[in-house]
Scaffold this motif. Structure first.
Motif: not given
Length: 496
Positions: A228-229, A241-242, A248-251, A256-257
């Motif tokens: 998320p960061t 966080y969406n 849980t994990e960011t969608i 994206v990264i």
């Protein structure tokens, strides 16, 4: 009438003498497949992964079960035939569950499963078809469990990524090589000296100052985990966080990264080569399309079943090689190292508060060693570089395990242990812009750097607010909460 017909079909299935090798194979693999997808969807959400898992969990056992059943029908093996399919079913079912739970293969656990499968094949052979029925019921439950996960992904909105201005079209007036180095879990020097840390680190802090790095006390992350960061950092936007839709994990964070984001677009529009060097393939587990020109991992060397965390890969040597090969620039390097990291994730693996703190101190020393090597290499070859050392989150020191962070706790030392992060920048010619005072949280880093490089201060008009956010699961209603406000003061405010 319909109910009686279904009951008759089920009774016929239980009482006839047919073996059903294909159905037995499907029953062994389908629930573990659905279970693995439900719990790891964001790490394996590619067509390649789907093809792999369908082949391994369904097509392979179908072939094995069918062939084994045929071979066991030969007179030489006839006496073993009643036990073959039950053994294979138990062995594959528990082996696949083992893979789903531990995201990997282990010989010892496999040998234990083999022995258990042999024993169950002898003890439960008479009830075997009922067990197949139970496995298929589990699979139906698994479908209903997986469906919301997939639907959430399909309905995922990318609206949060839209920029409020034309920053992606920014034209740089100066183009130094940019080195963005991210040491996982490295708390800010100001926090290391106090709170739950109280860790001496003056030698490395002094090294940076001696080499014209400017440190930013009190700097922090906006989110409590790496994915998320970084998705917020590279989009220069908050996702919350969406918007609280995911716990849980960011969608879609990995795509994206490393695939496409505002920062990469800006850099490429300004003629930068882009490099991603990492010790672990954590951002690459779903084998995303790489938006970087160069990476020290190829998708072929990343296993389909993996957590993305294993034996670290050296980044120093390939980095030095890239420095030599592409000396002309302009270049952008994103270098991720996994020291100091954070305390253990689970209470079962915890060494206790002080034991975890000691481990963090040891890993911090390793981080300092790597950061010193990297920065020395850069400064020797590229003394006018723009070097940014910024962590993704804090080290969670003061807790027994990171799971404690999901329980409400407004102790400032507790909260800052989660979010406090190092930020140290080597500005070209030692000339930091006046507006670097706006560097308070990670979400605004690249917007501020873009304003600096383009000499266009209007981009600063759309800085994101500096709140820090976390997911709370206990001690308060589940949801996303603002833990630190724009000024860095502890609050506890649930997002609507």
């Amino acid at each position: 009438m319909q109910a009686k017909k279904k009951q008759g079909l089920f009774s016929g299935f239980l009482n006839n003498g047919n073996a059903y090798p294909v159905l037995t194979a499907v029953a062994a693999g389908l629930y573990p497949l659905l279970f693995y997808y439900t719990n790891n969807y964001k790490m394996i959400n590619s067509w390649g992964h789907l093809g792999y898992f369908v082949s391994v969990f369904l097509l392979f056992p179908i072939a094995v079960f069918f062939l084994a059943h045929k071979i066991s029908g030969v007179n030489l093996f006839k006496k073993f035939q009643p036990f073959v399919l039950p053994f294979l079913n138990f062995f594959f079912f528990f082996s696949y569950l083992n893979i789903a739970l531990y995201a990997g293969f282990n010989w010892l656990r496999t040998l234990i499963i083999f022995g258990v499968a042999v024993l169950l094949a002898f003890l439960l052979r008479k009830f075997f078809k009922k067990i197949i029925g139970f496995q298929l019921i589990l699979a139906v439950i698994g479908i209903f469990t997986l469906a919301p996960v997939v639907i959430k992904q399909l309905n995922y909105s990318k609206e949060w990524m839209a920029q409020p201005d034309a920053i992606e079209e920014a034209v740089f007036k100066k183009k130094p090589n940019i080195y963005f180095i991210q040491p996982d879990g490295y708390a800010n020097f100001s926090e290391l000296k106090k709170g739950f840390y109280n860790i001496p680190n003056s030698e490395f802090e002094y090294y940076l100052k001696e080499n014209n790095f400017k440190n930013y006390p009190g700097f922090r992350s906006n989110y409590a985990a790496t994915l998320p960061t970084n998705s917020a950092v590279f989009m220069m936007k908050h996702h919350y966080y969406n918007n609280g839709s995911d716990f849980t994990e960011t969608i879609d964070a990995r795509n994206v990264i490393v695939s496409d984001n505002s920062v990469l677009r800006i850099l490429k529009n300004n003629g930068y080569r882009t490099f991603f060097l990492t010790e672990q393939p954590y951002f690459l587990t779903n084998k995303p399309k790489l938006g970087y020109d160069f990476c020290n991992f190829s998708t072929e060397e990343i296993d389909f079943v993996t957590t993305g965390i294993g034996e670290p890969k050296d980044v120093i040597k390939p980095f030095d090689n890239y420095l030599e090969t592409y000396a002309d620039g302009p270049n952008f390097f994103f270098i991720e190292i996994f020291n100091p990291g954070h305390i253990t994730n689970t209470i079962e693996d915890s060494k206790g508060v002080e034991g975890e703190r000691q481990h963090y101190m040891e890993s911090l020393a390793e981080a300092n060693k790597k950061l010193t090597q990297l920065t020395k290499s850069i400064l020797e070859k590229d003394p006018k570089a723009l070097i940014v050392i910024m962590a993704d989150h804090g080290g969670f020191v003061g807790m027994t395990n990171t799971g404690e962070s999901y329980t409400k706790n407004t102790n400032p030392d507790f909260v800052n242990s989660i979010f406090s992060t190092i930020l140290s920048i080597h500005w070209p010619n030692g000339e930091a812009p006046e507006f670097d005072k706006e560097l308070k949280t990670s979400v605004n880093l690249f917007r501020i750097l873009t304003a600096y490089l383009s000499e266009e201060n209007s981009y600063l008009e759309n800085l994101q607010e500096n709140g820090s956010y976390i997911i709370i699961n206990s001690g308060a209603p589940q949801g996303v909460y603002e833990y630190l406000d724009d000024a860095g003061s502890v609050i506890f405010k649930k997002l609507s």
